[in-house]
Design a protein around this motif. Structure first.
Motif, short mmCIF file in Angstrom:
data_model
loop_
_atom_site.label_atom_id
_atom_site.label_comp_id
_atom_site.label_asym_id
_atom_site.label_seq_id
_atom_site.Cartn_x
_atom_site.Cartn_y
_atom_site.Cartn_z
N PRO A 7 19.90 19.47 -6.18
CA PRO A 7 21.28 19.23 -6.18
C PRO A 7 22.36 18.41 -7.43
CG PRO A 7 21.11 19.12 -4.08
CD PRO A 7 19.66 18.39 -4.52
N VAL A 8 23.42 18.64 -7.97
CA VAL A 8 24.47 17.95 -8.14
C VAL A 8 24.70 16.87 -6.94
CG1 VAL A 8 26.60 17.30 -8.89
CG2 VAL A 8 25.26 19.81 -8.98
N GLY A 9 24.45 15.38 -7.35
CA GLY A 9 25.47 14.57 -6.45
C GLY A 9 23.55 13.75 -6.23
N MET A 10 22.43 14.14 -6.19
CA MET A 10 21.24 14.23 -6.67
C MET A 10 20.39 13.17 -6.99
SD MET A 10 17.22 15.47 -5.08
CE MET A 10 15.92 13.96 -5.67
N VAL A 11 20.25 11.55 -6.83
CA VAL A 11 20.04 10.59 -7.25
C VAL A 11 19.00 9.42 -7.28
CG1 VAL A 11 21.09 8.25 -8.71
CG2 VAL A 11 22.52 10.51 -8.81
N CYS A 12 18.13 9.45 -7.98
CA CYS A 12 17.25 7.91 -7.67
C CYS A 12 17.32 7.37 -8.65
CB CYS A 12 15.97 9.07 -7.72
SG CYS A 12 15.32 10.85 -6.76
N VAL A 13 17.34 5.85 -7.37
CA VAL A 13 17.30 4.79 -8.23
C VAL A 13 16.68 4.39 -7.65
CG1 VAL A 13 19.64 5.08 -8.23
CG2 VAL A 13 18.91 4.07 -5.95
N CYS A 14 16.03 2.89 -8.39
CA CYS A 14 14.76 1.77 -8.25
C CYS A 14 15.25 0.07 -8.47
CB CYS A 14 13.26 2.75 -8.76
SG CYS A 14 11.93 0.93 -8.08
N VAL A 15 14.72 -0.07 -7.64
CA VAL A 15 14.74 -2.00 -8.50
C VAL A 15 13.56 -2.45 -7.89
CG1 VAL A 15 17.57 -1.68 -7.69
CG2 VAL A 15 16.05 -2.79 -6.20
N SER A 16 13.35 -3.09 -9.49
CA SER A 16 12.10 -3.77 -9.17
C SER A 16 11.25 -4.80 -9.49
CB SER A 16 10.37 -2.85 -9.21
OG SER A 16 10.87 -2.73 -11.03
N THR A 17 10.95 -5.80 -8.48
CA THR A 17 10.04 -7.48 -9.76
C THR A 17 8.33 -6.89 -9.67
OG1 THR A 17 9.87 -8.30 -7.65
CG2 THR A 17 12.57 -8.75 -8.17
N ALA A 18 8.12 -7.83 -10.35
CA ALA A 18 6.59 -8.10 -10.31
C ALA A 18 6.07 -7.90 -9.34
CB ALA A 18 5.79 -9.16 -10.77
N ALA A 19 6.71 -7.74 -7.38
CA ALA A 19 6.04 -8.59 -6.62
C ALA A 19 6.79 -6.78 -5.90
CB ALA A 19 6.46 -9.69 -5.64
N GLU A 20 8.19 -7.37 -6.03
CA GLU A 20 8.47 -5.70 -5.08
C GLU A 20 9.26 -4.93 -6.20
OE1 GLU A 20 10.45 -7.64 -0.95
OE2 GLU A 20 11.06 -8.85 -3.23
N ARG A 21 9.68 -3.85 -4.77
CA ARG A 21 9.78 -2.69 -5.36
C ARG A 21 11.07 -1.76 -4.82
NH1 ARG A 21 5.86 2.29 -7.05
NH2 ARG A 21 6.38 0.48 -9.61
#
Lengths: 428, 428
Positions: free
Chosen positions: A375-389
């Motif tokens: 639905p509207v308002g659904m957002v997938c976000v991700c932050v990552s380093t080489a080691a972590e996510r």
């Protein structure tokens, strides 16, 4: 002794919502730092009667100081000096030296405009040099001089221009005038502290304040939800310092690491500090529905070029593989709005820019494009380093602008967590 | 007959500038559409005496309607219903049915929060169901109900919640209540027209208004400079329609194509319309100092995915060749901030994304990084198609945020020119 002030913001364009008032909030903050209590901000149009009535109201409320912003321009709808002169019962006259100084400024600016006439600009300068008898003139920053007008039976009025770029530099000159120096000497000192909390409903904080064994009588506590965060602002006299310390402990005991700021610093400031290190951690963004606002928010801060390498706005599906190495097959199998694509965007941004941290954002900002599953308002976000996510799938309320803005706030909090965890790992 | 209204916005967090008031401007626009004249917007903190005094002031000013926003939440600092009940001299009591309806909403939201207590939320729901005797209840959009409170010797008060997402949907329900229907039936109709002009100083417009043979007595004209554009807003009764037509002609005769809008549409709306065609023209951005804000501005609009392909934020010098094909030798020879690099960025964005129009931006937003030759505020911008190119070197005033924002406005105007020229060429 409490010194109280009221602000009158003039301008039909502000009253009608065409432009936003930035001066009320800014002046409010300055006054707080000086221990002055602000009671009212009144916005009125360019009707002289309305301005006069609001000055009368503030005087009747027992204000010790009135500040006006706006209405000092060269056009006929700019009437503040005239109305304040009438309010303070002081005759108005052109100050010829001031007229020349204003004209000198205006004349320098003439080159910026095609076919501006000397005559029109001269008349404007003369109007801007009208000064109530006995007023202190504050030298123009733009073209408009400010005024400190002192009447017999009314509070002093500080008259400032409307453009924030003129008002703010004029402020310190205003504080240095005899009427304001005398007034501020009487003001006490008020402490203001701000805590910021994420992921806590306002009602839970209210319950804590009701139920915890706290002395709250001397604390003026205001809570508000802002961009998805809960802000707890408290004003108190220095004698109530211990009461505030107890409040702060109770909030931190109850909400733990969801209290992300105890000194009023914003999540943007905290993340900037963590990125700056030392050592510096660089960051890059691959964003879809936020369309550049995530990179824009990261680069809002002066000095952000030390850690922001750049970003890609991969608004079309073709751009996601081309600019962030998201496999086209992945998009075809799980859809562009998916945790997998967010992770691929974060990793792709990191790899393409050679950054320490990657940010990936993909979602449905609306108003169109929603489905029952996504639905509207659904957002997938991700932050990552080489080691972590760290990944999140958000379901954000509100319209397009709110969804886009809240997404950037959520990512800032994920960045904070990622960077704190990294720091802890390093220290371990 | 003129119907006059005043607005009181409550909340220490608004007064102190922690959050911006969006409700005053929004309500102002709604009232204008209904022919109601707005006189004052007053912002007060969460002190009941200040709220009461502002209600008294507006009543004494002869307002026909008072609207409040905020102060309806579940916490103890939310006092509006109580103060308005006292102002209208109506006793306050819990409406048990309303309490259950509020509780039903709150209970549904519980799952969103970790460890929220039923007890705290119950107490909040009860507080939000306090209604002054005889008031009309407006059903909650969030959790807070609104109210229309009618007293004996005071104007009716429309009490609305603070969050814009709750206030705005409640507005039409409010208009449909008997007290407001009766009031609005008395209001006349006011026309509001807006012209927008770029590249004209305010004093030149003032001179035109002074010197042109125009009937201005029945027009309420407000001019303001906003984001580098001059906005001319005029309000008038339908009988003065001819006077407005003469004003508009005079402005267009004098300033020509610098008058880019006669119907109030913004440059963003105009550019979006031109890009949508038909045929659609696609656009891509390569931006440095604006850091994503240009792409963010282009994607602000719903439906912008039809023409925005994407962008690259090439904040570091290494990113400019890597993401927008700017030759590294070019940067080395003329510097990253140069018309040549702006053009290369525009062409690179166009080529990389396969877009019809490319935008290139490179500049010094400050506060650091300026030199005598390339001072803070110098920004080189370029918009290009395969056939045409428009370049500008801007020297923008103001701080970092202003420079970044003004740059996006300048680019919007260049886009408009480029797209209009293209259209003209096609038609020829």
């Amino acid at each position: 002794v409490t010194v109280r002030a009221g602000i009158v913001v003039t301008g039909t364009e502000v009253l009608s919502g065409i432009i936003r008032d930035e001066n009320g909030p800014w002046l409010s903050e300055q006054l707080r730092g000086l221990g002055v209590t602000l009671s009212d901000v009144i916005v009125v149009g360019d009707r002289p009667d309305d301005l006069h009535a609001s000055l009368d109201f503030l005087a009747a409320q027992g204000m010790d100081l009135i500040i006006t912003s706006g209405g000092l321009g060269p056009t006929a709808d700019d009437l503040t000096a005239e109305v304040v002169a009438s309010f303070a019962q002081r005759p108005l006259a052109v100050d010829p030296d001031l007229e020349e100084r204003v004209w000198a400024i205006v004349a320098r600016m003439r080159g910026r405009w095609r076919d501006a006439s000397e005559e029109g600009m001269r008349a404007g300068a003369r109007k801007q040099a009208l000064v109530p008898e006995g007023a202190v003139v504050l030298e123009p920053v733009g073209t408009a001089p400010g005024l400190v007008v002192v009447g017999d039976s009314v509070p002093p009025v500080l008259v400032l221009p409307g453009p924030p770029g003129e008002l703010q530099p004029m402020w310190s000159a205003a504080l240095d005038t005899p009427p304001l120096r005398a007034l501020l000497a009487r003001a006490g000192v008020l402490e203001q502290r701000i805590m910021r909390v994420t992921g806590v409903p306002e009602s839970e904080l209210a319950r804590l304040l009701r139920e915890a064994p706290l002395e709250l009588g001397r604390l003026e506590i205001t809570t508000c939800l802002r961009r998805g965060e809960l802000e707890i602002a408290t004003v108190f006299e220095p004698a109530a310092d211990g009461d505030y310390a107890s409040l702060e402990s109770a909030v931190v005991d109850r909400f733990g690491d969801r209290v992300f700021s105890r000194d009023g610093s914003t999540v943007d400031e905290i993340v900037a500090g963590l990125l700056l290190g030392p050592p510096v951690t660089t960051v890059a963004v691959a964003e879809s529905c936020t369309g550049g606002l995530m990179a824009g928010r990261l680069t809002d801060r002066a000095g952000s070029s030390a850690y922001v390498l750049g970003g890609v706005v991969v608004y079309s599906n073709e751009a996601k593989p081309a600019f962030a190495d998201v496999p086209a097959e992945l998009i075809a199998s799980v859809g562009a709005v998916s945790p997998e694509v967010a992770a691929a965007l974060a990793d792709g941004a990191r790899a393409r820019f050679g950054a320490g941290v990657g940010i990936g954002i993909t979602g449905i900002a609306g108003p169109d494009g929603g489905t029952p599953e996504k639905p509207v308002g659904m957002v997938c976000v991700c932050v990552s380093t080489a080691a972590e996510r760290i990944e999140r799938t958000l379901q954000l309320p509100g319209g397009r602008a709110t969804v886009r803005d809240r997404t950037t706030t959520a990512v800032m909090h994920l960045l904070r967590r990622l960077l704190l965890a990294g720091g802890a790992a390093e220290a371990a």
